[in-house]
Scaffold this motif. Structure first.
Motif, PDB file in Angstrom:
ATOM      1  N   GLN A  12      30.477  38.432  33.259  1.00 33.87           N
ATOM      2  CA  GLN A  12      29.155  37.926  33.548  1.00 33.87           C
ATOM      3  C   GLN A  12      29.319  36.393  34.409  1.00 33.87           C
ATOM      4  N   MET A  13      30.491  36.365  35.110  1.00 34.40           N
ATOM      5  CA  MET A  13      30.855  35.037  35.854  1.00 34.40           C
ATOM      6  C   MET A  13      30.559  35.275  37.284  1.00 34.40           C
ATOM      7  N   PRO A  14      29.745  34.742  37.901  1.00 38.62           N
ATOM      8  CA  PRO A  14      29.455  35.054  39.386  1.00 38.62           C
ATOM      9  C   PRO A  14      30.979  34.609  40.355  1.00 38.62           C
ATOM     10  N   GLN A  15      31.177  35.530  41.158  1.00 38.96           N
ATOM     11  CA  GLN A  15      32.336  35.275  41.993  1.00 38.96           C
ATOM     12  C   GLN A  15      31.839  34.288  43.138  1.00 38.96           C
ATOM     13  N   TYR A  16      32.780  33.606  43.701  1.00 39.48           N
ATOM     14  CA  TYR A  16      32.526  32.855  44.944  1.00 39.48           C
ATOM     15  C   TYR A  16      32.266  33.742  45.944  1.00 39.48           C
ATOM     16  N   ILE A  17      31.244  33.741  46.814  1.00 38.01           N
ATOM     17  CA  ILE A  17      31.225  34.569  47.732  1.00 38.01           C
ATOM     18  C   ILE A  17      30.652  34.333  48.999  1.00 38.01           C
ATOM     19  N   THR A  18      30.647  32.744  49.272  1.00 44.91           N
ATOM     20  CA  THR A  18      30.323  32.157  50.420  1.00 44.91           C
ATOM     21  C   THR A  18      31.231  32.489  51.779  1.00 44.91           C
ATOM     22  N   TRP A  19      30.831  32.946  52.798  1.00 44.90           N
ATOM     23  CA  TRP A  19      31.386  33.171  54.076  1.00 44.90           C
ATOM     24  C   TRP A  19      32.483  32.006  54.256  1.00 44.90           C
ATOM     25  N   THR A  20      33.857  32.254  54.351  1.00 39.30           N
ATOM     26  CA  THR A  20      34.719  31.284  54.391  1.00 39.30           C
ATOM     27  C   THR A  20      35.803  31.573  55.415  1.00 39.30           C
ATOM     28  N   ASP A  21      36.238  30.753  56.554  1.00 48.19           N
ATOM     29  CA  ASP A  21      37.102  31.060  57.476  1.00 48.19           C
ATOM     30  C   ASP A  21      38.510  31.278  56.910  1.00 48.19           C
ATOM     31  N   SER A  22      39.080  30.652  56.026  1.00 51.33           N
ATOM     32  CA  SER A  22      40.541  30.699  55.693  1.00 51.33           C
ATOM     33  C   SER A  22      40.540  31.485  54.253  1.00 51.33           C
ATOM     34  N   TRP A  23      41.710  32.300  53.926  1.00 51.89           N
ATOM     35  CA  TRP A  23      42.034  32.724  52.965  1.00 51.89           C
ATOM     36  C   TRP A  23      42.359  31.635  51.960  1.00 51.89           C
ATOM     37  N   GLU A  24      42.969  30.698  52.446  1.00 48.34           N
ATOM     38  CA  GLU A  24      43.558  29.499  51.574  1.00 48.34           C
ATOM     39  C   GLU A  24      42.136  28.622  51.004  1.00 48.34           C
ATOM     40  N   GLU A  25      41.353  28.399  51.723  1.00 51.82           N
ATOM     41  CA  GLU A  25      40.008  27.638  51.347  1.00 51.82           C
ATOM     42  C   GLU A  25      39.245  28.601  50.380  1.00 51.82           C
ATOM     43  N   PHE A  26      39.233  29.926  50.596  1.00 53.67           N
ATOM     44  CA  PHE A  26      38.517  30.766  49.668  1.00 53.67           C
ATOM     45  C   PHE A  26      39.037  30.906  48.272  1.00 53.67           C
ATOM     46  N   PHE A  27      40.350  31.197  48.269  1.00 54.05           N
ATOM     47  CA  PHE A  27      41.224  31.234  47.053  1.00 54.05           C
ATOM     48  C   PHE A  27      41.051  29.805  46.330  1.00 54.05           C
ATOM     49  N   THR A  28      41.065  28.771  46.882  1.00 54.67           N
ATOM     50  CA  THR A  28      41.218  27.639  46.241  1.00 54.67           C
ATOM     51  C   THR A  28      39.854  27.270  45.628  1.00 54.67           C
ATOM     52  N   ILE A  29      38.866  27.555  46.313  1.00 62.67           N
ATOM     53  CA  ILE A  29      37.378  27.342  45.588  1.00 62.67           C
ATOM     54  C   ILE A  29      37.421  28.342  44.452  1.00 62.67           C
ATOM     55  N   THR A  30      37.818  29.607  44.788  1.00 68.27           N
ATOM     56  CA  THR A  30      37.596  30.610  43.456  1.00 68.27           C
ATOM     57  C   THR A  30      38.439  30.109  42.325  1.00 68.27           C
ATOM     58  N   VAL A  31      39.659  29.682  42.481  1.00 66.27           N
ATOM     59  CA  VAL A  31      40.395  29.200  41.380  1.00 66.27           C
ATOM     60  C   VAL A  31      39.727  27.891  40.925  1.00 66.27           C
ATOM     61  N   GLN A  32      39.352  26.996  41.792  1.00 64.46           N
ATOM     62  CA  GLN A  32      38.569  25.708  41.067  1.00 64.46           C
ATOM     63  C   GLN A  32      37.414  26.084  40.285  1.00 64.46           C
ATOM     64  N   PRO A  49      40.558  61.373  43.262  1.00 65.66           N
ATOM     65  CA  PRO A  49      40.364  60.107  42.475  1.00 65.66           C
ATOM     66  C   PRO A  49      38.857  59.641  42.518  1.00 65.66           C
ATOM     67  N   ILE A  50      38.190  59.007  41.732  1.00 69.48           N
ATOM     68  CA  ILE A  50      37.067  58.309  42.139  1.00 69.48           C
ATOM     69  C   ILE A  50      36.972  57.118  41.532  1.00 69.48           C
ATOM     70  N   LEU A  51      36.602  55.961  42.409  1.00 69.96           N
ATOM     71  CA  LEU A  51      36.381  54.483  42.027  1.00 69.96           C
ATOM     72  C   LEU A  51      35.108  54.238  41.759  1.00 69.96           C
ATOM     73  N   TYR A  52      34.757  53.355  40.734  1.00 67.81           N
ATOM     74  CA  TYR A  52      33.526  52.739  40.540  1.00 67.81           C
ATOM     75  C   TYR A  52      33.339  51.447  39.665  1.00 67.81           C
ATOM     76  N   ASP A  53      32.122  51.212  39.590  1.00 69.55           N
ATOM     77  CA  ASP A  53      32.089  49.827  38.785  1.00 69.55           C
ATOM     78  C   ASP A  53      32.917  48.622  39.539  1.00 69.55           C
ATOM     79  N   ALA A  54      32.346  48.677  40.879  1.00 65.70           N
ATOM     80  CA  ALA A  54      33.003  47.733  41.794  1.00 65.70           C
ATOM     81  C   ALA A  54      32.066  46.356  41.855  1.00 65.70           C
ATOM     82  N   THR A  55      32.956  45.296  42.062  1.00 62.17           N
ATOM     83  CA  THR A  55      32.536  43.829  42.222  1.00 62.17           C
ATOM     84  C   THR A  55      33.029  43.319  43.519  1.00 62.17           C
ATOM     85  N   CYS A  56      32.459  43.769  44.722  1.00 68.85           N
ATOM     86  CA  CYS A  56      33.430  43.565  45.902  1.00 68.85           C
ATOM     87  C   CYS A  56      33.342  42.448  46.584  1.00 68.85           C
ATOM     88  N   LEU A  57      34.387  42.215  47.277  1.00 67.90           N
ATOM     89  CA  LEU A  57      34.636  40.927  48.376  1.00 67.90           C
ATOM     90  C   LEU A  57      35.361  41.243  49.420  1.00 67.90           C
TER      91      LEU A  57
END
Length: 266
Positions: free
Chosen positions: A156-176, A241-249
């Motif tokens: 039920q938790m929304p993921q951080y999805i804002t377009w971001t230039d660096s993986w460090e910044e994206f992952f940091t905000i996700t963890v925060q 194999p079949i993949l389903y129930d995705a929550t993509c990034l």
């Protein structure tokens, strides 16, 4: 699987009543016409199928004009259309990238419908990992950034999805954001807060910054986002194999593991 036989982590009450999946609502019936399901599709009935924390899942059994049966799978609940929309777009992106390893999402609204006949048979690990590798090879970010076009959810938790230039910044905000959700639901713990501050200030930069500095670069890749045994099955006809129930990034491809999923859950 009967509720008493499920693993312990499913041993909790689902707040969405089962009566919501005991019949096929008008929107789903309309989808058979509006979304061009096989002409002449006749609904036999709706039956509980699978298990979920957040919704009620069902199989819609249909009969085709040639007398054969075909099943469609739906989910219903009151946790928000954004979750259904996010999964529909996620599955659409996956299906465009690896169409032979994903069910085809047909539509979303009151229900999300996908057409695929699945079984819980033995999964060919080599074929499965090859498909994940193909996904990460072909699924390149449309703008070279990390993020996603629509909101997606981990549980039920929304993921951080804002377009971001660096993986460090994206992952940091996700963890925060993760830490903020933990503190909001469980209360603050000074020791844990101090450790998290060290992770953000020292651990993440030391591990992730070298990936995108000194002439090095990584390309954001389409990841399933919740790839574990419960979201993988086998196609009855092809045994693929079949993949389903995705929550993509669009993320670092090594994000495609259960480790981040565990972070979200706990």
């Amino acid at each position: 699987m009967a509720q008493e036989d499920r693993p312990l982590f499913w041993n909790r009450v689902n707040e969405v009543e089962e009566r919501w999946i005991e019949s096929v609502d008008d929107n789903v019936l309309a989808s058979a016409y509006l979304l061009k399901l096989p002409e002449g599709t006749q609904v036999v009935g709706a039956f509980p199928h699978g298990a979920s924390y957040w919704t009620r899942t069902a199989e819609i059994e249909t009969q085709q004009v040639d007398g054969s049966s075909m099943s469609f799978f739906v989910a219903k609940g009151d946790v928000g259309l954004a979750m259904v929309s996010g999964e529909y777009v996620s599955m659409s992106e996956l299906h465009k990238t690896i169409p032979d390893a994903t069910p085809a999402p047909i539509g979303w609204g009151t229900s999300i419908i996908s057409a695929s006949l699945l079984t819980a048979g033995s999964l060919d690990i080599q074929a499965f990992t090859a498909k994940v590798a193909e996904l990460h090879t072909k699924g390149v970010s449309p703008n070279g950034k990390y993020g996603f076009a629509v909101p997606t959810f981990m549980g039920q938790m929304p993921q951080y999805i804002t377009w971001t230039d660096s993986w460090e910044e994206f992952f940091t905000i996700t963890v925060q954001r993760l830490m903020s959700n933990i503190e909001e639901s469980q209360g603050k713990d000074p020791e844990l807060s101090g450790l998290m501050a060290q992770v953000v200030a020292k651990v993440i930069p030391r591990l992730l910054r070298p990936l995108e500095t000194g002439g090095r670069e990584i390309k954001p890749r389409l990841v399933h986002g919740d790839l574990y045994s419960g979201n993988v099955s086998v196609d009855i006809a092809s045994t693929s194999p079949i993949l389903y129930d995705a929550t993509c990034l669009y993320a670092h491809n090594e994000c495609e593991s259960t480790s981040l999923d565990h972070l979200y859950q706990y």
